[in-house]
Enzyme design. Structure first.
Site, PDB file in Angstrom:
ATOM      1  N   ALA A   1       7.854 -11.587 -15.908  1.00  0.00           N
ATOM      2  CA  ALA A   1       9.094 -11.359 -15.162  1.00  0.00           C
ATOM      3  C   ALA A   1       9.660 -10.006 -15.578  1.00  0.00           C
ATOM      4  CB  ALA A   1      10.085 -12.472 -15.473  1.00  0.00           C
TER       5      ALA A   1
ATOM      6  N   GLY B   1       7.078  -2.292  -8.547  1.00  0.00           N
ATOM      7  CA  GLY B   1       7.202  -1.013  -7.848  1.00  0.00           C
ATOM      8  C   GLY B   1       5.824  -0.424  -7.653  1.00  0.00           C
TER       9      GLY B   1
ATOM     10  N   CYS C   1       1.752   0.901  -4.213  1.00  0.00           N
ATOM     11  CA  CYS C   1       0.950  -0.068  -3.453  1.00  0.00           C
ATOM     12  C   CYS C   1       1.685  -1.349  -3.064  1.00  0.00           C
ATOM     13  CB  CYS C   1      -0.308  -0.401  -4.238  1.00  0.00           C
ATOM     14  SG  CYS C   1      -1.400   1.032  -4.352  1.00  0.00           S
TER      15      CYS C   1
ATOM     16  N   LYS D   1       4.586  -1.093  -0.350  1.00  0.00           N
ATOM     17  CA  LYS D   1       4.158  -0.695   1.003  1.00  0.00           C
ATOM     18  C   LYS D   1       3.141  -1.678   1.585  1.00  0.00           C
ATOM     19  CE  LYS D   1       0.329   2.604   0.446  1.00  0.00           C
ATOM     20  NZ  LYS D   1      -0.753   1.677   0.712  1.00  0.00           N
TER      21      LYS D   1
ATOM     22  N   LYS E   1       5.215   1.990 -14.140  1.00  0.00           N
ATOM     23  CA  LYS E   1       4.548   1.164 -15.158  1.00  0.00           C
ATOM     24  C   LYS E   1       4.086   2.114 -16.262  1.00  0.00           C
ATOM     25  CE  LYS E   1       0.221  -0.049 -14.345  1.00  0.00           C
ATOM     26  NZ  LYS E   1      -1.004  -0.568 -13.723  1.00  0.00           N
TER      27      LYS E   1
HETATM   28  N1  NAD Z   1      -2.784   4.693  -6.108  1.00  0.00           N
HETATM   29  C1  NAD Z   1      -3.410   3.545  -6.308  1.00  0.00           C
HETATM   30  O1  NAD Z   1      -3.348   2.955  -7.384  1.00  0.00           O
HETATM   31  C2  NAD Z   1      -4.240   2.923  -5.212  1.00  0.00           C
HETATM   32  C3  NAD Z   1      -5.138   1.895  -5.533  1.00  0.00           C
HETATM   33  C4  NAD Z   1      -5.888   1.313  -4.516  1.00  0.00           C
HETATM   34  C5  NAD Z   1      -5.767   1.756  -3.215  1.00  0.00           C
HETATM   35  N2  NAD Z   1      -4.896   2.766  -2.925  1.00  0.00           N
HETATM   36  C6  NAD Z   1      -4.851   3.259  -1.541  1.00  0.00           C
HETATM   37  O2  NAD Z   1      -5.648   4.447  -1.489  1.00  0.00           O
HETATM   38  C7  NAD Z   1      -5.090   5.399  -0.573  1.00  0.00           C
HETATM   39  C8  NAD Z   1      -4.802   6.703  -1.287  1.00  0.00           C
HETATM   40  O3  NAD Z   1      -3.806   6.471  -2.261  1.00  0.00           O
HETATM   41  P1  NAD Z   1      -3.487   7.542  -3.413  1.00  0.00           P
HETATM   42  O4  NAD Z   1      -2.509   6.896  -4.315  1.00  0.00           O
HETATM   43  O5  NAD Z   1      -4.743   8.092  -3.969  1.00  0.00           O
HETATM   44  O6  NAD Z   1      -2.751   8.682  -2.548  1.00  0.00           O
HETATM   45  P2  NAD Z   1      -2.328  10.140  -3.019  1.00  0.00           P
HETATM   46  O7  NAD Z   1      -1.131  10.488  -2.226  1.00  0.00           O
HETATM   47  O8  NAD Z   1      -2.279  10.204  -4.512  1.00  0.00           O
HETATM   48  O9  NAD Z   1      -3.559  11.070  -2.560  1.00  0.00           O
HETATM   49  C9  NAD Z   1      -3.910  11.328  -1.239  1.00  0.00           C
HETATM   50  C10 NAD Z   1      -4.485  12.749  -1.138  1.00  0.00           C
HETATM   51  O10 NAD Z   1      -4.960  12.967   0.193  1.00  0.00           O
HETATM   52  C11 NAD Z   1      -4.730  14.339   0.516  1.00  0.00           C
HETATM   53  N3  NAD Z   1      -4.829  14.565   1.950  1.00  0.00           N
HETATM   54  C12 NAD Z   1      -3.920  14.313   2.935  1.00  0.00           C
HETATM   55  N4  NAD Z   1      -4.417  14.668   4.126  1.00  0.00           N
HETATM   56  C13 NAD Z   1      -5.664  15.165   3.911  1.00  0.00           C
HETATM   57  C14 NAD Z   1      -6.689  15.694   4.750  1.00  0.00           C
HETATM   58  N5  NAD Z   1      -6.525  15.794   6.070  1.00  0.00           N
HETATM   59  N6  NAD Z   1      -7.834  16.095   4.179  1.00  0.00           N
HETATM   60  C15 NAD Z   1      -8.015  16.009   2.829  1.00  0.00           C
HETATM   61  N7  NAD Z   1      -7.093  15.525   1.993  1.00  0.00           N
HETATM   62  C16 NAD Z   1      -5.931  15.106   2.522  1.00  0.00           C
HETATM   63  C17 NAD Z   1      -3.355  14.599  -0.083  1.00  0.00           C
HETATM   64  O11 NAD Z   1      -3.131  15.995  -0.238  1.00  0.00           O
HETATM   65  C18 NAD Z   1      -3.467  13.851  -1.420  1.00  0.00           C
HETATM   66  O12 NAD Z   1      -3.945  14.691  -2.452  1.00  0.00           O
HETATM   67  C19 NAD Z   1      -3.864   4.704   0.019  1.00  0.00           C
HETATM   68  O13 NAD Z   1      -4.242   4.037   1.188  1.00  0.00           O
HETATM   69  C20 NAD Z   1      -3.489   3.684  -1.048  1.00  0.00           C
HETATM   70  O14 NAD Z   1      -2.779   2.587  -0.510  1.00  0.00           O
HETATM   71  C21 NAD Z   1      -4.145   3.365  -3.883  1.00  0.00           C
HETATM   72  O1  UPG Z   2       3.161  -9.352 -14.664  1.00  0.00           O
HETATM   73  C1  UPG Z   2       3.485  -8.318 -14.068  1.00  0.00           C
HETATM   74  C2  UPG Z   2       2.547  -7.348 -13.631  1.00  0.00           C
HETATM   75  C3  UPG Z   2       3.003  -6.233 -12.944  1.00  0.00           C
HETATM   76  N1  UPG Z   2       4.336  -6.063 -12.701  1.00  0.00           N
HETATM   77  C4  UPG Z   2       4.793  -4.884 -11.940  1.00  0.00           C
HETATM   78  O2  UPG Z   2       4.030  -4.764 -10.746  1.00  0.00           O
HETATM   79  C5  UPG Z   2       3.898  -3.390 -10.372  1.00  0.00           C
HETATM   80  C6  UPG Z   2       2.441  -3.048 -10.101  1.00  0.00           C
HETATM   81  O3  UPG Z   2       1.699  -3.130 -11.296  1.00  0.00           O
HETATM   82  P1  UPG Z   2       0.100  -3.030 -11.326  1.00  0.00           P
HETATM   83  O4  UPG Z   2      -0.448  -3.974 -10.343  1.00  0.00           O
HETATM   84  O5  UPG Z   2      -0.344  -3.152 -12.716  1.00  0.00           O
HETATM   85  O6  UPG Z   2      -0.121  -1.505 -10.881  1.00  0.00           O
HETATM   86  P2  UPG Z   2      -0.698  -0.783  -9.588  1.00  0.00           P
HETATM   87  O7  UPG Z   2      -1.347   0.457 -10.080  1.00  0.00           O
HETATM   88  O8  UPG Z   2       0.379  -0.681  -8.561  1.00  0.00           O
HETATM   89  O9  UPG Z   2      -1.882  -1.730  -9.030  1.00  0.00           O
HETATM   90  C7  UPG Z   2      -1.737  -2.617  -7.907  1.00  0.00           C
HETATM   91  O10 UPG Z   2      -1.849  -1.915  -6.692  1.00  0.00           O
HETATM   92  C8  UPG Z   2      -3.101  -1.184  -6.555  1.00  0.00           C
HETATM   93  C9  UPG Z   2      -3.006  -0.392  -5.270  1.00  0.00           C
HETATM   94  O11 UPG Z   2      -3.304  -1.137  -4.154  1.00  0.00           O
HETATM   95  C10 UPG Z   2      -4.250  -2.183  -6.569  1.00  0.00           C
HETATM   96  O12 UPG Z   2      -5.465  -1.475  -6.408  1.00  0.00           O
HETATM   97  C11 UPG Z   2      -4.226  -2.969  -7.879  1.00  0.00           C
HETATM   98  O13 UPG Z   2      -5.248  -3.944  -7.862  1.00  0.00           O
HETATM   99  C12 UPG Z   2      -2.857  -3.645  -8.006  1.00  0.00           C
HETATM  100  O14 UPG Z   2      -2.770  -4.328  -9.253  1.00  0.00           O
HETATM  101  C13 UPG Z   2       4.516  -2.590 -11.517  1.00  0.00           C
HETATM  102  O15 UPG Z   2       5.823  -2.184 -11.143  1.00  0.00           O
HETATM  103  C14 UPG Z   2       4.563  -3.560 -12.680  1.00  0.00           C
HETATM  104  O16 UPG Z   2       5.626  -3.305 -13.571  1.00  0.00           O
HETATM  105  C15 UPG Z   2       5.259  -7.011 -13.134  1.00  0.00           C
HETATM  106  O17 UPG Z   2       6.471  -6.864 -12.900  1.00  0.00           O
HETATM  107  N2  UPG Z   2       4.801  -8.110 -13.807  1.00  0.00           N
END
Ligand code: NAD
Ligand code: UPG
Length: 435
Positions: free
Chosen positions: A253, A258, A261, A264, A322
């Site tokens: 808890a 936040g 991911c 949104k 985080k």
């Molecule tokens: N951040 C995470 O932990 C995470 C984990 C799993 C999945 N995802 C998903 O992966 C995707 C990317 O997330 P992110 O956090 O890496 O985003 P990010 O904003 O960190 O990176 C995206 C990159 O794409 C580039 N970009 C934009 N338009 C472009 C183009 N036309 N050609 C080439 N590059 C271009 C941007 O300049 C930026 O550097 C999202 O759909 C997100 O939901 C994110």
């Molecule tokens: O017991 C918990 C675990 C997490 N959090 C919060 O949940 C948020 C997300 O945490 P975490 O999931 O560890 O980080 P992300 O990097 O956002 O990863 C999530 O989002 C990614 C983007 O889609 C996925 O790829 C991962 O599997 C998924 O865990 C943060 O604000 C944490 O503080 C809590 O409050 N309690």
């Protein structure tokens, strides 16, 4: 294998670096010239533990390259990963403009068969849209595969190199073989590659994130009830987490989830449901509870200071959403700080990695070089991120620096009993208040 990764953000850079680590020849492409120039000069655009070591090795050994030219990046590539942003549009749905623009460009530029791998988080049906966008101009064969990414920031390298599972959505045997070959080094311990159709793979990603967000939110609701009933959420967590059907993880808890991911993706799944005329009531409740949870500590803070924060200085520990990341997207700290400033308080803040990004958004905050410096002459301490260094501070120093011995802790870092012994007023989530 020759791989292109389009989009060099958190996911793209980790994907590109890790695949170069397993021996592939990788080119990362991005439209951000400053980012690419930096990467070409060895400057990491993000803080992600362990990534720099892999990055340096693979750049040095010539397996990892960077370019702003899509044409150059995809030359000879057998797989082209899309790791592009999918931010929420005005109606909450995932905005596909970055993905579809690149798909359109790929159709014009591809000169040989390639597997286009969608790593971005995208709504059901996107693989078909990407396919159609490429097809408009393509003169060569291609397959579009959905391969959602499950890495967590802060532990991204480990999550990528040792995934619990790899999900691949494709109906093409040819693409399946390419993906099997690519992922073989990462699934040697029996963690599976799970093949399915594209739509199911796209939905799997949203289902995973929404489920985890729901799990956290459930515990936040239990915590709120604990506060009213005199129970302690830490005990509940241990009491239920040991049931293997529930599991120990993601039961902490706190001040709400936040990051880039969960917020949104829950919203986007709710929008998909609405588009299909399905009222996904659980998702709406998760969003509603989390919105309130992020503001949970403010009423306690206001009440402590008699409803007036003017001329008060509030020290904030933790800005990133985080620990072990510099990412501040949707971080609970930001919303709270904005509210504190609106209420007339001054804010002094410290975060080991999150300050440069926050400075650009919130210039009105005083950023400090150490956690203790943020406390100097402050009226109270608020904690928003569980960086390990906040867990066992020198409480004598904390009480000497703070004007009032009071802590509002959004991450349950300390034991209420201990705080009582130390003479602090202490507000946390789902446990006894010490006042
Ligand atoms: N951040 C995470 O932990 C995470 C984990 C799993 C999945 N995802 C998903 O992966 C995707 C990317 O997330 P992110 O956090 O890496 O985003 P990010 O904003 O960190 O990176 C995206 C990159 O794409 C580039 N970009 C934009 N338009 C472009 C183009 N036309 N050609 C080439 N590059 C271009 C941007 O300049 C930026 O550097 C999202 O759909 C997100 O939901 C994110
Ligand atoms: O017991 C918990 C675990 C997490 N959090 C919060 O949940 C948020 C997300 O945490 P975490 O999931 O560890 O980080 P992300 O990097 O956002 O990863 C999530 O989002 C990614 C983007 O889609 C996925 O790829 C991962 O599997 C998924 O865990 C943060 O604000 C944490 O503080 C809590 O409050 N309690």
């Amino acid at each position: 294998m020759k791989i292109a990764v389009v989009g060099t953000g958190y996911v793209g850079l980790v994907t590109g670096t890790c695949f170069s680590e397993t021996g592939n020849q990788v080119v990362c492409v991005d439209v951000n010239e400053e980012k690419i120039k930096g990467l070409q000069n060895g400057v990491m655009p993000i803080y992600e533990p362990g990534l720099d070591v892999l990055f340096n090795r693979n750049v040095e050994e010539g397996r990892l390259k960077f370019t702003t030219s899509l044409k150059e990046g995809i030359e000879g590539a057998e797989t082209i990963f899309l790791a592009l942003p999918t931010p929420p549009g005005e109606d909450g749905s995932a905005d596909l403009k970055y993905i579809l623009k690149v798909a359109d460009d790929l159709g014009k530029l591809m000169t040989q068969y390639a597997v286009i791998v969608d790593k971005s988080t995208v709504p059901v049906g996107t693989a078909e849209l990407v396919s159609a966008a490429i097809s408009r101009n393509a003169t060569v064969d291609f397959d579009v595969v959905s391969n959602p990414e499950f890495l967590r920031e802060g532990v991204a390298v480990e999550d990528f190199m040792k995934p619990d599972r790899v999900v691949v959505g494709t109906g093409s045997e040819r693409a399946k073989k390419v993906m099997e070959r690519l992922y073989a080094p990462l699934v040697r311990q029996g963690n599976p590659i799970i093949f399915m159709d594209e739509r199911s793979a796209e939905m799997t990603k949203y289902a995973a994130n929404a489920f985890l967000a729901m799990k956290i939110t459930f515990m936040n609701e239990i915590a709120n009830l604990c506060e009213k009933t005199g129970a302690n959420v830490d005990h509940i967590r241990r009491g239920i987490g040991t049931d293997s059907r529930i599991g120990k993880r993601f039961l902490f808890a706190g001040i709400g989830y936040g990051g880039s991911c969960f917020p949104k993706d829950v919203q986007a799944l709710a929008k998909t449901s609405a588009d299909y005329a399905y009222d996904f009531r659980l998702l709406n409740a998760v969003m509603e509870v989390n919105k309130d949870q992020k503001r949970k500590l403010l009423p306690h803070l206001l009440a402590y200071f008699g409803g007036d924060l003017k001329d008060k200085t509030i020290a904030v520990w933790g800005l990133a959403f985080k620990p072990y990341t510099d990412d501040i997207r949707e971080a609970p700290a930001l919303e709270n700080i904005r509210e504190l400033l609106d209420l007339g308080a001054k804010v002094t803040a410290y975060d080991p990695e999150g300050m440069p990004n926050t400075k650009a958004l919130l210039p009105g905050v005083t950023y400090c070089h150490t956690a203790y410096a943020a406390l100097d002459d402050a009226d109270a301490l608020m904690i928003f991120t569980e960086w390990p260094q906040f867990r066992t501070p020198e409480f004598e120093k904390v009480s000497a620096l703070l004007k009032n011995k009071v802590i509002f802790d959004g991450r349950n870092l300390y034991e209420p009993e201990h705080m009582k012994e130390l003479g602090f007023a202490y507000f946390s989530i789902g446990r006894e208040t010490v006042s």
